[in-house]
Write a protein that holds these residues in place. Structure first.
Motif, PDB file in Angstrom:
ATOM      1  N   VAL A  20       8.967   7.902  42.440  1.00  0.00           N
ATOM      2  CA  VAL A  20       7.953   7.183  42.937  1.00  0.00           C
ATOM      3  C   VAL A  20       6.979   6.947  43.379  1.00  0.00           C
ATOM      4  O   VAL A  20       7.369   7.600  44.791  1.00  0.00           O
ATOM      5  CB  VAL A  20       8.565   5.508  43.392  1.00  0.00           C
ATOM      6  CG1 VAL A  20       7.635   4.597  43.358  1.00  0.00           C
ATOM      7  CG2 VAL A  20       9.381   5.395  42.418  1.00  0.00           C
ATOM      8  N   PRO A  21       5.216   7.115  43.032  1.00  0.00           N
ATOM      9  CA  PRO A  21       4.258   7.435  43.654  1.00  0.00           C
ATOM     10  C   PRO A  21       3.742   6.649  44.950  1.00  0.00           C
ATOM     11  O   PRO A  21       4.461   5.293  44.768  1.00  0.00           O
ATOM     12  CB  PRO A  21       3.041   7.328  42.435  1.00  0.00           C
ATOM     13  CG  PRO A  21       3.849   6.414  41.509  1.00  0.00           C
ATOM     14  CD  PRO A  21       4.944   6.612  41.220  1.00  0.00           C
ATOM     15  N   ALA A  22       3.358   7.321  45.907  1.00  0.00           N
ATOM     16  CA  ALA A  22       2.557   6.238  47.219  1.00  0.00           C
ATOM     17  C   ALA A  22       1.592   4.733  46.207  1.00  0.00           C
ATOM     18  O   ALA A  22       1.092   5.626  45.782  1.00  0.00           O
ATOM     19  CB  ALA A  22       2.284   6.958  47.827  1.00  0.00           C
ATOM     20  N   LEU A  23       1.128   4.377  46.734  1.00  0.00           N
ATOM     21  CA  LEU A  23      -0.348   3.644  46.853  1.00  0.00           C
ATOM     22  C   LEU A  23      -0.984   4.484  46.992  1.00  0.00           C
ATOM     23  O   LEU A  23      -1.833   4.397  46.012  1.00  0.00           O
ATOM     24  CB  LEU A  23       0.285   2.127  47.704  1.00  0.00           C
ATOM     25  CG  LEU A  23      -1.391   1.360  46.936  1.00  0.00           C
ATOM     26  CD1 LEU A  23      -1.309   0.857  45.950  1.00  0.00           C
ATOM     27  CD2 LEU A  23      -0.694  -0.223  48.261  1.00  0.00           C
ATOM     28  N   ARG A  24      -1.293   5.043  47.732  1.00  0.00           N
ATOM     29  CA  ARG A  24      -2.470   5.779  47.708  1.00  0.00           C
ATOM     30  C   ARG A  24      -3.019   7.092  46.800  1.00  0.00           C
ATOM     31  O   ARG A  24      -4.047   7.361  46.487  1.00  0.00           O
ATOM     32  CB  ARG A  24      -2.685   6.284  49.247  1.00  0.00           C
ATOM     33  CG  ARG A  24      -1.056   7.739  49.460  1.00  0.00           C
ATOM     34  CD  ARG A  24      -1.245   8.299  50.214  1.00  0.00           C
ATOM     35  NE  ARG A  24      -0.266   9.285  50.877  1.00  0.00           N
ATOM     36  CZ  ARG A  24       0.968   8.620  51.237  1.00  0.00           C
ATOM     37  NH1 ARG A  24       1.322   7.005  52.119  1.00  0.00           N
ATOM     38  NH2 ARG A  24       2.126  10.004  51.508  1.00  0.00           N
ATOM     39  N   GLU A  25      -1.855   6.945  46.257  1.00  0.00           N
ATOM     40  CA  GLU A  25      -1.092   7.987  44.967  1.00  0.00           C
ATOM     41  C   GLU A  25      -2.033   6.655  43.724  1.00  0.00           C
ATOM     42  O   GLU A  25      -2.501   8.329  42.762  1.00  0.00           O
ATOM     43  CB  GLU A  25      -0.712   8.839  44.958  1.00  0.00           C
ATOM     44  CG  GLU A  25      -0.246   9.590  46.181  1.00  0.00           C
ATOM     45  CD  GLU A  25       1.435   9.864  45.739  1.00  0.00           C
ATOM     46  OE1 GLU A  25       1.874  10.130  45.452  1.00  0.00           O
ATOM     47  OE2 GLU A  25       1.392  11.265  46.967  1.00  0.00           O
TER      48      GLU A  25
ATOM     49  N   PHE B 285      16.200   6.383  42.656  1.00  0.00           N
ATOM     50  CA  PHE B 285      14.749   6.494  43.133  1.00  0.00           C
ATOM     51  C   PHE B 285      14.248   7.625  44.028  1.00  0.00           C
ATOM     52  O   PHE B 285      14.478   6.849  45.114  1.00  0.00           O
ATOM     53  CB  PHE B 285      14.316   4.829  43.201  1.00  0.00           C
ATOM     54  CG  PHE B 285      14.530   4.750  42.173  1.00  0.00           C
ATOM     55  CD1 PHE B 285      13.822   3.945  40.840  1.00  0.00           C
ATOM     56  CD2 PHE B 285      15.957   3.355  41.426  1.00  0.00           C
ATOM     57  CE1 PHE B 285      14.129   4.240  39.496  1.00  0.00           C
ATOM     58  CE2 PHE B 285      16.457   3.107  40.589  1.00  0.00           C
ATOM     59  CZ  PHE B 285      15.153   2.912  39.447  1.00  0.00           C
ATOM     60  N   GLN B 286      13.267   7.910  43.912  1.00  0.00           N
ATOM     61  CA  GLN B 286      12.838   8.938  45.429  1.00  0.00           C
ATOM     62  C   GLN B 286      11.307   8.246  45.749  1.00  0.00           C
ATOM     63  O   GLN B 286      10.813   8.490  45.240  1.00  0.00           O
ATOM     64  CB  GLN B 286      12.862  10.367  44.854  1.00  0.00           C
ATOM     65  CG  GLN B 286      12.358  11.028  46.445  1.00  0.00           C
ATOM     66  CD  GLN B 286      13.835  11.437  47.321  1.00  0.00           C
ATOM     67  OE1 GLN B 286      15.292  11.071  46.563  1.00  0.00           O
ATOM     68  NE2 GLN B 286      13.598  11.115  48.740  1.00  0.00           N
ATOM     69  N   GLY B 287      10.833   8.142  46.896  1.00  0.00           N
ATOM     70  CA  GLY B 287       9.672   7.612  47.261  1.00  0.00           C
ATOM     71  C   GLY B 287       9.505   6.879  48.546  1.00  0.00           C
ATOM     72  O   GLY B 287      10.689   6.957  49.196  1.00  0.00           O
ATOM     73  N   GLU B 288       8.269   7.145  49.125  1.00  0.00           N
ATOM     74  CA  GLU B 288       8.037   6.609  50.112  1.00  0.00           C
ATOM     75  C   GLU B 288       8.674   5.184  50.807  1.00  0.00           C
ATOM     76  O   GLU B 288       8.821   4.037  49.497  1.00  0.00           O
ATOM     77  CB  GLU B 288       6.901   6.688  50.660  1.00  0.00           C
ATOM     78  CG  GLU B 288       5.979   7.540  51.101  1.00  0.00           C
ATOM     79  CD  GLU B 288       4.423   7.855  50.839  1.00  0.00           C
ATOM     80  OE1 GLU B 288       4.461   6.918  51.517  1.00  0.00           O
ATOM     81  OE2 GLU B 288       3.959   9.215  51.407  1.00  0.00           O
ATOM     82  N   VAL B 289       9.211   4.275  51.892  1.00  0.00           N
ATOM     83  CA  VAL B 289       9.457   3.351  51.711  1.00  0.00           C
ATOM     84  C   VAL B 289       8.100   2.386  51.735  1.00  0.00           C
ATOM     85  O   VAL B 289       7.547   2.245  52.319  1.00  0.00           O
ATOM     86  CB  VAL B 289       9.870   2.415  53.796  1.00  0.00           C
ATOM     87  CG1 VAL B 289       9.807   1.412  53.370  1.00  0.00           C
ATOM     88  CG2 VAL B 289      10.414   4.100  53.824  1.00  0.00           C
TER      89      VAL B 289
ATOM     90  N   ASN C 241      -1.223   3.715  35.994  1.00  0.00           N
ATOM     91  CA  ASN C 241      -1.875   5.433  37.029  1.00  0.00           C
ATOM     92  C   ASN C 241      -0.671   6.226  36.088  1.00  0.00           C
ATOM     93  O   ASN C 241       0.222   5.781  35.442  1.00  0.00           O
ATOM     94  CB  ASN C 241      -1.009   5.320  38.153  1.00  0.00           C
ATOM     95  CG  ASN C 241      -1.059   6.096  39.148  1.00  0.00           C
ATOM     96  OD1 ASN C 241       0.235   7.487  38.788  1.00  0.00           O
ATOM     97  ND2 ASN C 241      -2.594   7.356  39.442  1.00  0.00           N
ATOM     98  N   PRO C 242      -1.233   7.533  35.924  1.00  0.00           N
ATOM     99  CA  PRO C 242      -0.451   8.573  34.789  1.00  0.00           C
ATOM    100  C   PRO C 242       0.722   8.775  35.896  1.00  0.00           C
ATOM    101  O   PRO C 242       2.124   8.834  34.501  1.00  0.00           O
ATOM    102  CB  PRO C 242      -0.716   9.823  34.769  1.00  0.00           C
ATOM    103  CG  PRO C 242      -2.554   9.672  35.106  1.00  0.00           C
ATOM    104  CD  PRO C 242      -2.100   8.289  36.405  1.00  0.00           C
ATOM    105  N   ALA C 243       0.536   8.709  37.138  1.00  0.00           N
ATOM    106  CA  ALA C 243       2.408   9.385  37.405  1.00  0.00           C
ATOM    107  C   ALA C 243       3.611   7.998  36.903  1.00  0.00           C
ATOM    108  O   ALA C 243       4.522   7.683  36.835  1.00  0.00           O
ATOM    109  CB  ALA C 243       2.191   9.343  39.085  1.00  0.00           C
TER     110      ALA C 243
END
Length: 459
Positions: free
Chosen positions: A310-315, A185-189, A163-165
């Motif tokens: 850090v992107p979410a898995l759905r992204e 590191f910034q991102g969802e749980v 994934n590009p992100a």
């Protein structure tokens, strides 16, 4: 000397001298034979390979014998008697990647049970897809190719990133590996923030020091404070004899101000070479925490030097199949049972699911399915109930909005219903019904007439 024994010795000598790479693996996945052709192509001597157990899992460390052995492991269905021609990417001891085809032939006993597997390696010029390879075998090869490519480009082979992100995350990690500045590191749980922090640590010059992870939400404040002090004073107990290299603070929004002050004091009084590297993580943006005064200004500026989103898995749908295969192969490690992949339709279910807990949830689903399946593939029946229930809930769609009717019509329907109930309760005695409704008898008559309520002629 026994004549048959002598013939076996001569045959083994001839096979060993062949330039065609040949190897033998028994039913417990122990490597029994590894000829000179294998030694030449993989650059490992037979004495270091023989007797090793291989698992159906991708590894990318050219200095580890386990990595080489795992790349030779047959798919689990071969041990059930199925011949397979599998695309593979072998890793030599010098670090070169060799695209090849490995042909596995099960050797059966008189009861049709696989006793040995014969493997032959055929190097090819370019990676290609084989028509005879199954979808799960192709995915296994794709995972190996990606991990080897990421190792060569970014040195981070344990991070799955098509994934590009996520490719951007790897570039940031590569830059951060050359410094000792704090990283946030910034991102969802559940997006794998701690895994990324560990990967960064083990690719930095601090890799021989220990990585100390602390969850600011789960640890009691007093214990958290004492541990942070010990880390910076390098006064850990005997269970951690090595010097701490990284302090990783997860859920940093729960970090008290007095501990923030301790960390700031450490960075202000010691040189960079003497300071433990600070890494933090949070699901809430740092700017919001700063505006809400949960972070001291100096602490905010310290940890926001380098932020990695850090992107979410759905992204990262491009990574989902490979992540599922990666987690599955991790389950294969050191296990007697081996599972090669996913039955048709299972990965499509994964793409239809929302994954609210991200990578953590995916790993738990794979672990549960691995334990449940009696087959060499994970089927829909082996998936945990919580995933299937979540899928069904999503398929129902959102609740329909209530139907809005004109207010006067609604009021009339309510009034009509109340009058009819009062009449039924009083056996159509209009005087008693009027009293129940708090109306005069005359007003009740007018409302009955206006609303068109039929009256009992015998009342």
């Amino acid at each position: 000397m026994n004549r048959s024994s002598g013939r076996r010795t001569r045959l083994e000598t001839r096979l060993n001298a062949l330039q065609t790479p040949l190897f033998l693996i028994d039913a417990t996945r122990v490597i029994l034979f590894f000829n000179q052709g294998c030694e030449r192509i993989i650059e490992w001597p037979a004495e270091e390979i023989l007797g090793q157990t291989c698992d159906y899992a991708v590894d990318t460390d050219p200095e580890e014998c386990e990595s080489v052995c795992n790349l030779l492991c047959p798919p689990p269905e071969v041990f059930e008697g199925t011949r397979s021609e599998v695309p593979r990417y072998l890793l030599t001891r010098s670090g070169k990647t060799i695209p090849c085809v490995i042909r596995y032939t099960p050797l059966l006993d008189d009861q049709n049970r696989t006793r040995l597997v014969l493997g032959t390696i055929d190097p090819i010029d370019e990676p290609h897809k084989l028509r005879s390879a199954t979808a799960s075998q192709q995915l296994h090869a794709e995972l190996a190719a990606l991990r080897l490519s990421l190792r060569n480009r970014f040195r981070f082979s344990t991070v799955i990133a098509r994934n590009p992100a996520m490719q951007r995350v790897l570039r940031q990690l590569e830059l951060a590996s050359h410094t000792r500045e704090p990283v946030h590191f910034q991102g969802e749980v559940g997006t794998g923030k701690e895994h990324l922090a560990r990967a960064l640590h083990f690719e930095s010059e601090q890799r021989r020091k220990i990585f100390v992870p602390l969850n600011c939400k789960k640890l009691p404040p007093r214990e958290l404070k004492q541990t942070v002090k010990k880390v910076f004073e390098k006064d850990l107990d005997e269970s951690m004899p090595l010097e701490p290299g990284v302090l990783f603070l997860d859920e940093v929004n729960y970090l008290s101000r007095d501990i923030q002050e301790i960390i700031l004091e450490n960075f202000q009084t010691k040189s960079q070479a003497q300071t433990v590297r600070l890494m933090t993580a949070c699901s809430t943006p740092l700017n919001e925490l700063f505006e809400q005064e949960q972070l001291l200004p100096e602490f905010f500026f310290l940890i926001s030097t380098l932020q990695i989103q850090v992107p979410a898995l759905r992204e990262r749908r491009e990574d989902l199949d490979l992540l599922a295969q990666h987690f599955l192969e991790n389950e294969n490690r050191y296990q007697q049972k081996q599972v090669s992949g996913f039955a048709p339709g299972v990965l499509s279910l994964f793409h239809d699911y929302f994954w609210p807990a991200n990578l953590d949830e995916l790993a738990q689903v794979i672990q549960s399915a691995f334990q449940s399946t009696p087959e060499t593939l994970i089927t829909r029946d082996s998936l945990p109930l919580r995933l299937l229930t979540g899928m069904d809930a999503r398929s129902l769609g959102p609740a329909l909005p209530p139907l809005i009717k004109p207010l006067e019509q609604t009021l009339q329907e309510v009034e009509k219903d109340q009058i009819q109930q009062a009449l039924e309760q009083t056996k159509h005695n209009r005087t008693d019904a009027a009293r129940l409704l708090g109306l005069t008898r005359a007003k009740l008559y007018r409302r009955i007439e206006a609303l068109g309520i039929p009256l009992d002629p015998d009342a």
